[in-house]
Write a protein that holds these residues in place. Structure first.
Motif, short mmCIF file in Angstrom:
data_model
loop_
_atom_site.label_atom_id
_atom_site.label_comp_id
_atom_site.label_asym_id
_atom_site.label_seq_id
_atom_site.Cartn_x
_atom_site.Cartn_y
_atom_site.Cartn_z
N LEU A 176 31.14 26.27 88.95
CA LEU A 176 32.28 26.75 88.16
C LEU A 176 31.74 27.87 87.27
CD1 LEU A 176 34.45 24.28 86.16
CD2 LEU A 176 33.42 26.19 85.01
N ALA A 177 32.51 28.95 87.14
CA ALA A 177 32.04 30.03 86.27
C ALA A 177 32.97 30.17 85.08
CB ALA A 177 32.00 31.34 87.04
N LEU A 178 32.39 30.36 83.92
CA LEU A 178 33.18 30.63 82.72
C LEU A 178 32.86 32.05 82.27
CD1 LEU A 178 34.99 29.77 80.37
CD2 LEU A 178 32.96 28.85 79.25
N ILE A 179 33.92 32.86 82.14
CA ILE A 179 33.73 34.25 81.69
C ILE A 179 34.44 34.45 80.37
CG2 ILE A 179 34.08 36.68 82.31
CD1 ILE A 179 34.40 35.90 85.19
N PHE A 180 33.74 35.00 79.41
CA PHE A 180 34.39 35.43 78.16
C PHE A 180 34.53 36.94 78.21
CE2 PHE A 180 33.70 32.02 74.66
CZ PHE A 180 34.36 31.10 75.46
N LEU A 181 35.67 37.42 77.74
CA LEU A 181 35.94 38.86 77.76
C LEU A 181 36.34 39.31 76.37
CD1 LEU A 181 38.24 40.69 80.30
CD2 LEU A 181 38.61 40.97 77.86
N ASP A 182 35.71 40.35 75.88
CA ASP A 182 36.06 40.88 74.56
C ASP A 182 36.33 42.37 74.72
OD1 ASP A 182 35.26 40.25 71.31
OD2 ASP A 182 35.28 42.33 72.00
N ILE A 183 37.43 42.82 74.12
CA ILE A 183 37.76 44.25 74.23
C ILE A 183 36.85 45.02 73.29
CG2 ILE A 183 39.58 45.96 74.00
CD1 ILE A 183 41.58 43.65 74.37
N ASP A 184 36.24 46.08 73.81
CA ASP A 184 35.28 46.82 72.98
C ASP A 184 35.99 47.59 71.88
OD1 ASP A 184 33.16 45.92 74.52
OD2 ASP A 184 33.40 47.53 75.97
N GLN A 185 35.49 47.44 70.68
CA GLN A 185 35.98 48.16 69.51
C GLN A 185 37.51 48.14 69.38
OE1 GLN A 185 33.40 51.74 70.04
NE2 GLN A 185 32.67 50.98 68.08
N PHE A 186 38.03 46.98 69.59
CA PHE A 186 39.48 46.83 69.52
C PHE A 186 40.01 47.18 68.12
CE2 PHE A 186 43.21 44.04 68.86
CZ PHE A 186 44.04 44.63 69.79
N HIS A 187 39.18 46.92 67.11
CA HIS A 187 39.63 47.19 65.73
C HIS A 187 39.99 48.66 65.54
CE1 HIS A 187 35.30 48.01 65.60
NE2 HIS A 187 35.61 48.89 64.68
N ILE A 188 39.38 49.51 66.34
CA ILE A 188 39.69 50.94 66.17
C ILE A 188 41.12 51.22 66.65
CG2 ILE A 188 39.03 53.29 66.85
CD1 ILE A 188 36.18 52.42 66.77
N ILE A 189 41.53 50.55 67.73
CA ILE A 189 42.91 50.71 68.20
C ILE A 189 43.87 50.22 67.11
CG2 ILE A 189 44.60 49.94 69.92
CD1 ILE A 189 42.30 49.62 71.89
N ASN A 190 43.56 49.03 66.59
CA ASN A 190 44.42 48.46 65.55
C ASN A 190 44.51 49.36 64.33
OD1 ASN A 190 45.69 46.14 66.22
ND2 ASN A 190 44.00 44.79 65.67
N ASN A 191 43.36 49.88 63.93
CA ASN A 191 43.34 50.66 62.70
C ASN A 191 43.94 52.04 62.86
OD1 ASN A 191 42.22 48.81 60.95
ND2 ASN A 191 40.21 49.15 61.83
#
Ligand code: C2E
Ligand code: CA
Ligand code: CA
Length: 576
Positions: A176-191
């Motif tokens: 079984l594989a578990l993958i975590f995904l994080d959007i790079d520098q998402f805070h910049i989009i938000n800000n």
């Protein structure tokens, strides 16, 4: 059985109504005045109340008002009985919340008709209420396990599903594989584009993931911009292809409200049973691998390796040596000059701490600050910094060195210390310092927590004559609107906007917006991390007030800084 309370002071009429209603199959309770009526209503909670208006003790209106005030009796249908057919009386009764009005003399049919109508209406309301409650309950149940924004399973459901998937894989002897995904520098989009657009990006990411991941596998949103994927029974080559595919799909531009948004993501992957047998261990592994992908340049995937964990052993060793370092006074303060962009002269300095490790040499704060924060050692360290900076400033003054401002960084934990203002009072008094020369740098992200307390603290510090700077502006969660309400003096444009200010039009637009906004609020603007002539020219043309950066000087030891000031070094490249 339907329970009816009859409140009527005329005995003969009350008895007659009770007899009639009992005959009709109701359970009936009688009360001879309003006060008794209220008492019995609270005790028996009848399904309906019939009440006279003119009564001794508590009249009908007062009885109704009292009952409507109590939540347990406030919605019981209420019918007035009265000899008065005056319209004003009727209106008063209705305004108080009566449901109907019967004028004496009335027939049995009138009475039964009014009761039936009220009970029927109440039943409909109740049914509606029950349905609403049921719907709300099932919605609440759904959202206790799903994320409201993307409709994906949330961390609770994810955790349960991972547990099930692991048990299943163990029985079937599958991987079984578990993958975590994080959007790079998402805070910049938000800000830069606002939280609404940030939310749309998260939704779009969720949609893309859903399409890519087969139905029997799972996609969940764990927090902010972190998603998880569970893939069952998947071979390693296939897994690599999937990871690569996710990275590719995520990097395709998102078209949102006319904006074309480019972003990438970092993935961390761990495999059951090879890496770990336990659910929590797998989660930790995927997280570790994901951070590793971020640290090594983003827009990539990394498989978990046990060596990644060795870093935590290293971490513990570092914590011990940090404690020892404080005991043995191994810390140094360096000073980075702040240059006025119109004169090229040094107008201030930012004190930046360094750790002079006996074996490892000079360690930068990025390597130990988070450790100091998480162990609480930051308080000791911060006090040392404040004390050392104030003493240094006093020494420079005594030597005739002219410096109009010294900036000190303050951590969030220190801000929450009750005696912070006292500490500054003592320090300033002990070193006989001019208050207005001291500037405290506080990162923007700290302000968005405990807003009221921090607002009060800032006001108090400024009242004492200490200046406040918002550090790393543009990267935290706060918005520009904070500035209007917060008592601050300076804004520091974060390095991440300065870095590409001449090549990325978004960063340029942000930098200009920050400068304009700050000036419209009469605030001072300092740009950080200026390394090139092109950046410097851009900032000068756009009227930024001051800057710090390697183009002029990194942070340097106090003696070296003093020499620089004494020599009157200034920036020759300005305005070229
Ligand atoms: P910061 O407050 O944003 O400090 C600016 C950082 O940028 C400093 O890193 C500085 O050396 C670096 N820098 C300056 N000019 C340039 C440049 O032209 N290019 C690049 N790439 N970097 C430049 P440093 O000294 O490693 O400090 C890192 C962070 O550690 C600081 O970020 C601050 O948040 C924290 N820190 C440093 N000293 C203290 C302290 O005494 N107390 C607290 N609470 N935090 C501190
Ligand atoms: Ca700073
Ligand atoms: Ca900064």
């Amino acid at each position: 059985m339907t329970k009816i309370l009859v409140v009527e002071d005329m005995d003969s009429l009350r008895e007659e109504i009770i007899e009639t209603l009992t005959y009709e199959g109701f359970e009936v309770i009688g009360a001879e005045n309003g006060a008794v009526g209220v008492e019995l209503a609270l005790k028996h909670l009848p399904n309906l109340i019939i009440c006279d208006v003119m009564m001794p003790e508590l009249n009908g209106y007062e009885t109704l008002t009292t009952l409507r005030r109590d939540p347990s009796t406030s919605t019981i249908p209420f019918i007035f009985l009265t000899a008065k057919a005056d319209k004003m009386d009727m209106r008063q009764g209705m305004q108080l919340g009566a449901d109907d009005y019967l004028t004496k003399p009335f027939t049995i049919e009138d009475l039964l008709g009014a009761i039936a109508a009220r009970l029927e209406k109440q039943a409909i309301l109740q049914e509606h209420f029950d349905r609403e409650t049921e719907q709300t309950a099932s919605r609440m149940e759904y959202f206790a396990r799903h994320d409201e924004l993307t409709n994906l399973p949330n961390r609770v459901l994810f955790h349960d599903s991972l547990q099930q998937a692991v048990s299943h894989a163990s029985q079937q002897r599958q991987t079984l594989a578990l993958i975590f995904l994080d959007i790079d520098q998402f805070h910049i989009i938000n800000n830069s584009l606002g939280h609404d657009i940030g939310d749309m990006v998260l939704k779009a990411v969720a949609e893309r993931l859903k399409v890519m991941i087969p139905n029997h596998d799972m996609v969940a949103r764990l927090r902010g911009d972190v998603f998880a994927v569970i893939l069952v029974d998947v071979a390693e080559t296939e897994l690599k292809d999937t990871a690569q595919n996710i990275i590719h799909k995520m990097s395709q531009p998102y078209k949102i409200y006319g904006h074309e948004i480019f972003t990438t993501c970092s993935l961390g992957i761990t495999i059951y049973p090879n890496d770990q047998l336990e659910v929590d261990g797998l989660i930790k592994n995927a997280d570790t691998a994901m951070y590793h992908a971020k640290e090594t340049g983003r827009n990539d995937y990394k498989f978990y390796k046990s060596e990644l964990n060795d870093r935590s052993a290293e971490f513990m060793a570092l914590e011990n040596s940090l404690r020892r370092g404080l005991d043995r006074a191994e810390f140094r303060l360096f000073y980075q000059p702040q240059i006025c962009l119109s004169t090229g002269k040094i107008v201030g300095a930012e004190a930046l701490v360094r750790w002079q490790h006996p074996e490892l040499g000079i360690i930068s704060p990025d390597k130990f600050m988070h450790l100091a924060e998480s162990t609480g050692l930051i308080l000791r360290l911060s006090e040392w910094v404040i004390h050392t900076a104030c003493a240094q400033y006093a020494a420079w003054e005594a030597n005739g060195v002219n410096l109009s401002r010294l900036a000190i960084n303050l951590s969030g934990q220190h801000l929450r210390q009750a005696n912070l203002t006292e500490l500054f009072k003592t320090m300033l008094r002990d070193h006989n310092l001019q208050h207005q020369n001291l500037e405290l740098e506080i990162t923007e992200s700290i302000i968005s927590k405990d807003t009221d307390a921090i607002l009060a603290l800032f006001s108090e510090l400024r009242h004492m004559g200490i200046r406040i700077a918002i550090d790393d502006f543009g990267t935290g969660f706060s918005s520009l609107s904070y500035l209007k309400t917060f008592p601050v003096d300076t804004i520091k444009i974060d390095q991440c906007f300065v870095r590409d200010v001449t090549s990325d039009r978004h960063d340029a637009a942000i930098a200009i917006a920050i400068i304009d906004l700050a000036h419209s609020l009469s605030l001072n603007v300092v740009a950080e991390g200026v390394e090139t002539q092109a950046q410097l020219d851009f900032l000068t043309q756009n009227h930024c007030d001051q800057m710090q950066g390697y183009i002029f000087s990194p942070a340097i030891p106090a003696e070296q800084f003093e020499r620089m000031l004494a020599e009157g070094k200034y920036f020759v490249g300005i305005g070229k």
